[in-house]
Scaffold this active site. Structure first.
Site, PDB file in Angstrom:
ATOM      1  N   GLY A 136       0.182   4.428  -0.257  1.00 30.87           N
ATOM      2  CA  GLY A 136      -0.568   5.531  -0.128  1.00 30.87           C
ATOM      3  C   GLY A 136      -0.166   6.458   0.775  1.00 30.87           C
ATOM      4  O   GLY A 136       1.282   6.478   1.166  1.00 30.87           O
TER       5      GLY A 136
ATOM      6  N   HIS B 138      -8.042  -0.211  18.590  1.00 30.59           N
ATOM      7  CA  HIS B 138      -7.673   1.175  18.107  1.00 30.59           C
ATOM      8  C   HIS B 138      -9.012   1.424  17.213  1.00 30.59           C
ATOM      9  O   HIS B 138      -9.294   1.442  16.336  1.00 30.59           O
ATOM     10  CB  HIS B 138      -6.801   1.148  16.917  1.00 30.59           C
ATOM     11  CG  HIS B 138      -6.426   2.313  16.351  1.00 30.59           C
ATOM     12  ND1 HIS B 138      -6.017   3.471  16.568  1.00 30.59           N
ATOM     13  CD2 HIS B 138      -6.631   2.481  14.886  1.00 30.59           C
ATOM     14  CE1 HIS B 138      -6.056   4.251  16.029  1.00 30.59           C
ATOM     15  NE2 HIS B 138      -6.243   3.687  14.711  1.00 30.59           N
TER      16      HIS B 138
ATOM     17  N   GLY C   2       0.861  -1.231   0.197  1.00 25.36           N
ATOM     18  CA  GLY C   2      -0.033   0.037  -0.003  1.00 25.36           C
ATOM     19  C   GLY C   2       0.826   1.462  -0.040  1.00 25.36           C
ATOM     20  O   GLY C   2       1.292   1.521   0.875  1.00 25.36           O
TER      21      GLY C   2
HETATM   22  N1  LIG Z   1      -3.793   1.681  12.515  1.00 27.77           N
HETATM   23  C1  LIG Z   1      -3.658   3.012  12.431  1.00 27.77           C
HETATM   24  O1  LIG Z   1      -3.302   3.823  13.446  1.00 27.77           O
HETATM   25  C2  LIG Z   1      -3.985   3.804  11.293  1.00 27.77           C
HETATM   26  C3  LIG Z   1      -3.520   5.306  11.105  1.00 27.77           C
HETATM   27  C4  LIG Z   1      -3.769   5.822   9.725  1.00 27.77           C
HETATM   28  C5  LIG Z   1      -4.340   4.954   8.974  1.00 27.77           C
HETATM   29  N2  LIG Z   1      -4.641   3.582   8.948  1.00 27.77           N
HETATM   30  C6  LIG Z   1      -5.444   2.892   7.831  1.00 27.77           C
HETATM   31  O2  LIG Z   1      -4.582   2.717   7.104  1.00 27.77           O
HETATM   32  C7  LIG Z   1      -5.029   2.355   5.897  1.00 27.77           C
HETATM   33  C8  LIG Z   1      -4.372   3.109   4.832  1.00 27.77           C
HETATM   34  O3  LIG Z   1      -4.397   4.655   4.849  1.00 27.77           O
HETATM   35  P1  LIG Z   1      -3.793   5.681   3.762  1.00 27.77           P
HETATM   36  O4  LIG Z   1      -4.112   7.086   4.152  1.00 27.77           O
HETATM   37  O5  LIG Z   1      -2.426   5.474   3.590  1.00 27.77           O
HETATM   38  O6  LIG Z   1      -4.753   5.362   2.633  1.00 27.77           O
HETATM   39  P2  LIG Z   1      -4.498   5.733   1.113  1.00 27.77           P
HETATM   40  O7  LIG Z   1      -5.622   5.840   0.532  1.00 27.77           O
HETATM   41  O8  LIG Z   1      -3.586   6.956   1.088  1.00 27.77           O
HETATM   42  O9  LIG Z   1      -3.618   4.216   0.538  1.00 27.77           O
HETATM   43  C9  LIG Z   1      -4.063   3.176   0.611  1.00 27.77           C
HETATM   44  C10 LIG Z   1      -3.436   2.616  -0.471  1.00 27.77           C
HETATM   45  O10 LIG Z   1      -3.718   1.096  -0.712  1.00 27.77           O
HETATM   46  C11 LIG Z   1      -3.709   0.682  -2.001  1.00 27.77           C
HETATM   47  N3  LIG Z   1      -4.266  -0.440  -2.069  1.00 27.77           N
HETATM   48  C12 LIG Z   1      -5.650  -0.676  -2.271  1.00 27.77           C
HETATM   49  N4  LIG Z   1      -5.977  -2.093  -2.361  1.00 27.77           N
HETATM   50  C13 LIG Z   1      -4.757  -2.750  -2.328  1.00 27.77           C
HETATM   51  C14 LIG Z   1      -4.209  -3.779  -2.630  1.00 27.77           C
HETATM   52  N5  LIG Z   1      -5.248  -4.819  -2.553  1.00 27.77           N
HETATM   53  N6  LIG Z   1      -2.819  -4.530  -2.751  1.00 27.77           N
HETATM   54  C15 LIG Z   1      -1.896  -3.235  -2.462  1.00 27.77           C
HETATM   55  N7  LIG Z   1      -2.492  -2.138  -2.465  1.00 27.77           N
HETATM   56  C16 LIG Z   1      -3.676  -1.765  -2.331  1.00 27.77           C
HETATM   57  C17 LIG Z   1      -4.287   1.926  -2.627  1.00 27.77           C
HETATM   58  O11 LIG Z   1      -4.025   1.799  -4.216  1.00 27.77           O
HETATM   59  C18 LIG Z   1      -3.764   3.132  -1.846  1.00 27.77           C
HETATM   60  O12 LIG Z   1      -2.492   3.544  -2.590  1.00 27.77           O
HETATM   61  C19 LIG Z   1      -6.618   2.932   5.934  1.00 27.77           C
HETATM   62  O13 LIG Z   1      -7.387   1.800   6.202  1.00 27.77           O
HETATM   63  C20 LIG Z   1      -6.498   3.679   7.046  1.00 27.77           C
HETATM   64  O14 LIG Z   1      -7.853   3.734   7.679  1.00 27.77           O
HETATM   65  C21 LIG Z   1      -4.433   3.167  10.108  1.00 27.77           C
HETATM   66  O1  LIG Z   2      -8.870   7.718  12.045  1.00 29.27           O
HETATM   67  C1  LIG Z   2      -8.597   6.842  11.135  1.00 29.27           C
HETATM   68  O2  LIG Z   2      -9.536   6.491  10.326  1.00 29.27           O
HETATM   69  C2  LIG Z   2      -7.343   6.746  10.637  1.00 29.27           C
HETATM   70  C3  LIG Z   2      -6.361   6.155  11.698  1.00 29.27           C
HETATM   71  O3  LIG Z   2      -6.922   4.991  12.627  1.00 29.27           O
HETATM   72  C4  LIG Z   2      -6.066   7.288  12.845  1.00 29.27           C
HETATM   73  O4  LIG Z   2      -6.363   7.219  14.256  1.00 29.27           O
HETATM   74  O5  LIG Z   2      -5.829   8.450  12.506  1.00 29.27           O
END
Ligand SMILES: NC(=O)c1ccc[n+]([C@@H]2O[C@H](COP(=O)([O-])OP(=O)(O)OC[C@H]3O[C@@H](n4cnc5c(N)ncnc54)[C@H](O)[C@@H]3O)[C@@H](O)[C@H]2O)c1
Ligand SMILES: O=C(O)C[C@H](O)C(=O)O
Length: 318
Positions: A15, A179, A13
């Protein structure tokens, strides 16, 4: 003289969170990185852009953009940041089935191509995605660790530093549980210069700090609208990777599969763990008060309901 081989961290991923984590790793010379994405050219373009900053910043670590899982072979750590992020008005749990489907596919590929790696789960709902990956790969619990508590605790510490007008370096905080909206900021285990928060801040201030911490991710989503947070999340992932690759044995709140610790049998939830080269080294058990215990149990109950929903939705795959 032989050169020491740098280790590789793969990030699924490319992103916001994935690319920002990659950037921190290569800029700090921690490891080489492979970033992989399903969107054609995204990972390759971001990797090239990062490499072109190398001469300016002076790093020789390599970052490779890819769409091919063969490139993650031999990785010491795999970070999963692939999938959808929530939009204003959504909870993290609203992503369960869409990201669950993505996670089942990714887990099968990680199992095949990086069977020895330690996996850090980031994708939301994180505790449930960590469960999914653990279930599909069959990896030992020591090697499947969710990132959530490190971020939530850092947010909590920042908010405490703001209200107390104290440097973040004098503040230590702890958030346990899932979380999600039921996370448990622990006031008695959070301190300013070693003094527990209830001894220095009034109850109303404490209540608002807890509420703002629980809503920390949502506050950012409401501000940014089409994205969730990524600078602090990437910093939290970096800290975990650094503790693994440098075998630092840091104590960090992370989501792990509990086998009796804190009275929980068979569920992922956020607890303080010691994290080092083997991944999860030990769960650190703290003497919780009865109200802290009940709040933690409520959070675990919600995670168990999410697991049941995953099993109903993917009956043949989990
Ligand atoms: N655990 C935490 O504390 C926390 C913190 C921030 C974000 N997140 C989560 O992390 C995830 C990503 O967030 P982000 O801001 O980077 O999102 P984003 O949309 O910027 O990036 C996600 C990426 O995943 C790619 N993707 C989708 N399906 C895929 C697959 N099958 N294989 C490979 N790549 C794939 C997309 O093309 C995209 O580039 C979200 O689910 C978000 O909620 C969790
Ligand atoms: O809040 C969200 O959806 C993204 C992440 O889990 C966060 O805590 O920033």
């Amino acid at each position: 003289m032989g050169q020491r081989k740098r280790r590789t961290v793969s990030i699924i991923g490319a992103g916001n969170v994935g690319a920002t984590t990659a950037q921190k790793i290569v800029e700090n010379g921690l490891a080489d990185v492979v970033i992989l994405d399903v969107r054609e050219g995204i990972a390759q373009g971001k990797a090239l852009d990062m490499l072109e900053s190398g001469p300016l910043l002076g790093f020789d670590t390599r970052v490779t953009g890819s769409g091919n899982y063969a490139d993650i072979e031999g990785s010491s750590v795999v970070v999963v940041t692939a999938g959808f992020s929530r939009k204003p008005g959504m909870t993290r749990d609203d992503l369960l089935h869409k990201n669950g489907e993505i996670m089942i596919e990714i887990s099968e590929k990680i199992k095949k191509h990086a069977p020895e790696a330690i996996v850090i789960m980031v994708t939301n709902p994180m505790d449930l995605m960590a469960y999914t990956l653990w279930k599909v790969t069959g990896f030992k619990r020591e090697r499947v660790i969710g990132m959530g508590g490190a971020l939530d605790s850092s947010r909590f510490a920042y908010f405490v530093s703001e209200v107390s007008k104290t440097s973040v370096s004098n503040i230590q905080t702890l958030v346990m549980g899932g979380h999600g909206d039921l996370m448990v900021p622990l006031l008695n285990f959070s301190t300013i210069s070693g003094v527990p928060l209830p001894k220095v801040l009034d109850p109303k201030t404490l209540e608002s700090l807890v509420a703002r911490t629980r809503d920390g991710g949502g506050e950012i989503v409401r501000l940014m609208k089409d994205s969730s947070a990524y600078f602090a999340p990437a910093a939290a992932v970096y800290l975990m990777i650094e503790s693994i690759l440098h075998d630092r044995h840091r104590v960090v709140p992370c989501s792990v599969y509990l086998e009796g610790e804190y009275g929980v049998q068979g569920a992922f939830s956020g607890v303080p763990i010691r994290i080092g080269s083997a991944g999860l080294e030990a769960v650190v058990e703290l003497p919780l008060s009865s109200s802290e215990k009940s709040a933690f149990e409520a959070s675990v109950k919600a995670i168990r309901e999410g697991v049941a929903s995953l099993h109903r939705h993917f009956p043949d795959k989990l």
